[in-house]
Design a protein around this motif. Structure first.
Motif, PDB file in Angstrom:
ATOM      1  N   THR A  94       6.930  50.913  60.917  1.00  0.00           N
ATOM      2  CA  THR A  94       7.370  50.322  62.184  1.00  0.00           C
ATOM      3  C   THR A  94       8.691  50.925  62.631  1.00  0.00           C
ATOM      4  N   ALA A  95       9.626  51.083  61.686  1.00  0.00           N
ATOM      5  CA  ALA A  95      10.917  51.690  62.032  1.00  0.00           C
ATOM      6  C   ALA A  95      10.743  53.134  62.481  1.00  0.00           C
ATOM      7  N   VAL A  96       9.889  53.886  61.791  1.00  0.00           N
ATOM      8  CA  VAL A  96       9.636  55.276  62.180  1.00  0.00           C
ATOM      9  C   VAL A  96       9.016  55.335  63.570  1.00  0.00           C
ATOM     10  N   SER A  97       8.044  54.469  63.828  1.00  0.00           N
ATOM     11  CA  SER A  97       7.361  54.476  65.122  1.00  0.00           C
ATOM     12  C   SER A  97       8.325  54.154  66.256  1.00  0.00           C
ATOM     13  N   LEU A  98       9.138  53.125  66.065  1.00  0.00           N
ATOM     14  CA  LEU A  98      10.080  52.734  67.107  1.00  0.00           C
ATOM     15  C   LEU A  98      11.110  53.835  67.349  1.00  0.00           C
ATOM     16  N   ALA A  99      11.666  54.389  66.268  1.00  0.00           N
ATOM     17  CA  ALA A  99      12.664  55.454  66.419  1.00  0.00           C
ATOM     18  C   ALA A  99      12.057  56.680  67.076  1.00  0.00           C
TER      19      ALA A  99
ATOM     20  N   VAL B  49      20.070  56.390  74.602  1.00  0.00           N
ATOM     21  CA  VAL B  49      18.847  56.086  73.862  1.00  0.00           C
ATOM     22  C   VAL B  49      18.944  56.617  72.429  1.00  0.00           C
ATOM     23  N   THR B  50      19.503  57.801  72.262  1.00  0.00           N
ATOM     24  CA  THR B  50      19.633  58.377  70.923  1.00  0.00           C
ATOM     25  C   THR B  50      20.588  57.564  70.058  1.00  0.00           C
ATOM     26  N   ILE B  51      21.651  57.054  70.642  1.00  0.00           N
ATOM     27  CA  ILE B  51      22.588  56.207  69.893  1.00  0.00           C
ATOM     28  C   ILE B  51      21.863  55.003  69.300  1.00  0.00           C
ATOM     29  N   PHE B  52      20.935  54.438  70.057  1.00  0.00           N
ATOM     30  CA  PHE B  52      20.176  53.285  69.571  1.00  0.00           C
ATOM     31  C   PHE B  52      19.114  53.713  68.563  1.00  0.00           C
TER      32      PHE B  52
ATOM     33  N   LEU C 146      18.037  53.407  63.657  1.00  0.00           N
ATOM     34  CA  LEU C 146      16.680  53.021  63.290  1.00  0.00           C
ATOM     35  C   LEU C 146      16.005  54.103  62.449  1.00  0.00           C
ATOM     36  N   TYR C 147      16.203  55.361  62.863  1.00  0.00           N
ATOM     37  CA  TYR C 147      15.609  56.466  62.107  1.00  0.00           C
ATOM     38  C   TYR C 147      16.253  56.555  60.720  1.00  0.00           C
ATOM     39  N   THR C 148      17.567  56.331  60.648  1.00  0.00           N
ATOM     40  CA  THR C 148      18.249  56.331  59.353  1.00  0.00           C
ATOM     41  C   THR C 148      17.684  55.245  58.447  1.00  0.00           C
ATOM     42  N   PHE C 149      17.492  54.054  59.004  1.00  0.00           N
ATOM     43  CA  PHE C 149      16.910  52.966  58.231  1.00  0.00           C
ATOM     44  C   PHE C 149      15.497  53.317  57.769  1.00  0.00           C
ATOM     45  N   ALA C 150      14.718  53.973  58.659  1.00  0.00           N
ATOM     46  CA  ALA C 150      13.349  54.354  58.291  1.00  0.00           C
ATOM     47  C   ALA C 150      13.343  55.315  57.106  1.00  0.00           C
ATOM     48  N   VAL C 151      14.269  56.278  57.088  1.00  0.00           N
ATOM     49  CA  VAL C 151      14.349  57.229  55.975  1.00  0.00           C
ATOM     50  C   VAL C 151      14.719  56.506  54.686  1.00  0.00           C
ATOM     51  N   ILE C 152      15.683  55.589  54.757  1.00  0.00           N
ATOM     52  CA  ILE C 152      16.090  54.839  53.573  1.00  0.00           C
ATOM     53  C   ILE C 152      14.946  53.955  53.076  1.00  0.00           C
ATOM     54  N   ALA C 153      14.273  53.263  54.005  1.00  0.00           N
ATOM     55  CA  ALA C 153      13.150  52.419  53.620  1.00  0.00           C
ATOM     56  C   ALA C 153      12.030  53.245  52.994  1.00  0.00           C
ATOM     57  N   GLY C 154      11.805  54.453  53.522  1.00  0.00           N
ATOM     58  CA  GLY C 154      10.795  55.330  52.939  1.00  0.00           C
ATOM     59  C   GLY C 154      11.139  55.726  51.511  1.00  0.00           C
ATOM     60  N   ALA C 155      12.430  55.970  51.248  1.00  0.00           N
ATOM     61  CA  ALA C 155      12.852  56.327  49.889  1.00  0.00           C
ATOM     62  C   ALA C 155      12.642  55.154  48.931  1.00  0.00           C
ATOM     63  N   ILE C 156      12.931  53.944  49.387  1.00  0.00           N
ATOM     64  CA  ILE C 156      12.723  52.765  48.536  1.00  0.00           C
ATOM     65  C   ILE C 156      11.239  52.576  48.249  1.00  0.00           C
ATOM     66  N   TRP C 157      10.407  52.753  49.279  1.00  0.00           N
ATOM     67  CA  TRP C 157       8.957  52.625  49.087  1.00  0.00           C
ATOM     68  C   TRP C 157       8.450  53.715  48.139  1.00  0.00           C
TER      69      TRP C 157
ATOM     70  N   TRP D   7      16.744  64.220  60.689  1.00  0.00           N
ATOM     71  CA  TRP D   7      17.921  63.348  60.655  1.00  0.00           C
ATOM     72  C   TRP D   7      19.202  64.168  60.840  1.00  0.00           C
ATOM     73  N   VAL D   8      19.285  65.317  60.172  1.00  0.00           N
ATOM     74  CA  VAL D   8      20.466  66.172  60.282  1.00  0.00           C
ATOM     75  C   VAL D   8      20.625  66.680  61.709  1.00  0.00           C
ATOM     76  N   VAL D   9      19.521  67.073  62.343  1.00  0.00           N
ATOM     77  CA  VAL D   9      19.591  67.587  63.712  1.00  0.00           C
ATOM     78  C   VAL D   9      20.144  66.523  64.656  1.00  0.00           C
ATOM     79  N   TYR D  10      19.648  65.300  64.542  1.00  0.00           N
ATOM     80  CA  TYR D  10      20.140  64.251  65.438  1.00  0.00           C
ATOM     81  C   TYR D  10      21.575  63.845  65.102  1.00  0.00           C
ATOM     82  N   ALA D  11      21.959  63.934  63.835  1.00  0.00           N
ATOM     83  CA  ALA D  11      23.364  63.702  63.486  1.00  0.00           C
ATOM     84  C   ALA D  11      24.253  64.769  64.127  1.00  0.00           C
ATOM     85  N   CYS D  12      23.761  66.004  64.123  1.00  0.00           N
ATOM     86  CA  CYS D  12      24.509  67.094  64.778  1.00  0.00           C
ATOM     87  C   CYS D  12      24.588  66.864  66.284  1.00  0.00           C
ATOM     88  N   TYR D  13      23.522  66.340  66.873  1.00  0.00           N
ATOM     89  CA  TYR D  13      23.542  66.067  68.308  1.00  0.00           C
ATOM     90  C   TYR D  13      24.614  65.033  68.649  1.00  0.00           C
TER      91      TYR D  13
END
Length: 344
Positions: A205-210, A252-255, A259-270, A292-298
């Motif tokens: 869900t987090a990945v889809s929304l992000a 939109v990217t700020i928001f 969410l994308y960061t949370f999705a990556v972390i949740a994926g690692a836990i899963w 994630w790195v590309v959007y952090a650079c943005y």
């Protein structure tokens, strides 16, 4: 648990209906562009006419030009509004909406209707399979596109002047939904044991929304670059100002980025719960980290002098491409624990 075939069929009907409605909305947005362009041509011709002939002789030529462009003309009017808004009719006592305005409003109304049908498709699919309906590429792409449309409608509600972007937002949505409903479609069925986890709901869900949010932001950055590097004219005259597009992409990217960061972390836990490790440099994990790195650079570039306009927008476009690459190529072509190769 057995699949409810009746509900699955209704979900498919709602999905196909939403695709058709989105297509019609996109065509109406394009019709809005065509009418706006015709009005712009009319305004230029009227301006030339005012310069070429005495003021007292303008009424008939301008009226003829307006009728040729499909405008509603007040017999007493001698000036045509460049924005395309027809003059007030004395008999009606109120201004009438121009055809571009009508097309745009109908397109937004149809987009809302399509989103409602899309929501119905996803919800009914979930009831049909008695699980969260993100279990395969068909369902995942449908979810991403739904998030993109809902994001677009929210942006539009906050800033109605962004409406000319509608056709450009609906175009990738339409293409992705067409691919999902044809080449990637699978019948409703239970998911494999590895996906039978509550983390499916949280992570996907987090990945889809992000992803839906970032798709809208990417489209805004693409149009910002086109607007910034063009000389104007044609459909570009109907787009919001370059600064408005860039600001919308950034907000939109700020928001979306947290969410994308949370999705990556949740994926690692899963991954730790399912495969016994948090990170294994699986192709999907690797490319997700690159995105994630590309959007952090943005976001960093957006706050850096000399990069906050054109350079940052290019990075955002690279992020959009990387995200779509991760969505399709990694899932469908490469071999890994996240691979959906052979789906459909």
């Amino acid at each position: 648990m057995p699949v409810n075939e009746t509900l699955a069929t209704y979900s498919d009907y709602a999905f196909h209906s939403s695709v058709g409605i989105y297509l019609l909305a996109m065509l109406l947005h394009l019709g809005e562009y065509a009418r706006v362009r015709a009005r712009a041509v009319l305004a230029r011709e009227a301006a030339l006419a005012r310069e070429a002939v005495p003021a007292g002789a303008l009424a008939e030529p301008v009226g003829a030009l307006a009728e040729r462009a499909g405008a509603v003309v007040d017999p007493a009017a001698t000036v045509v509004d460049p924005a395309g808004t027809p003059p007030e009719l004395a008999s009606a006592g109120a201004p009438r909406r121009s055809w571009p305005e009508r097309f745009g409003r109908m397109a937004v109304a149809l987009t809302i209707l399509g989103a409602l049908m899309h929501i119905a498709s996803v919800v009914i699919r979930g009831f049909a399979v008695a699980r969260w309906p993100w279990g395969n590429m068909y369902e995942f792409i449908s979810a991403v596109c739904l998030m993109a449309v809902l994001t677009w409608l929210y942006v539009l509600r906050r800033n109605p002047g962004m409406r000319p972007l509608g056709a450009f937002v609906l175009l990738p949505v339409e293409v992705l939904l067409f691919l999902a409903g044809s080449a990637l479609y699978v019948k409703a069925a239970p998911v494999v044991p590895a996906l039978q986890s509550y983390w499916l709901t949280i992570h996907v869900t987090a990945v889809s929304l992000a992803s839906g949010l970032l798709m809208v932001a990417g489209v805004a950055s693409v149009l910002f670059l086109v607007r910034r590097h063009s000389r104007g004219g044609g459909f570009l005259d109907a787009l919001p100002a370059a600064e408005t597009l860039d600001r919308a992409a950034y907000r939109v990217t700020i928001f979306a980025f947290p969410l994308y960061t949370f999705a990556v972390i949740a994926g690692a836990i899963w991954a730790e719960a399912a495969w016994g490790r948090f990170w294994g440099w699986d192709p999907k994990e690797t490319v997700a980290f690159i995105v994630w790195v590309v959007y952090a650079c943005y976001l960093h570039a957006r706050a850096t002098a000399g990069w906050r306009t054109g350079g940052a927008a290019w990075i955002n476009v690279v992020g959009l491409i990387a995200m779509l690459f991760n969505l399709f190529f990694i899932n469908l072509v490469t071999t890994g624990l996240h691979s959906y190769a052979g789906v459909g």
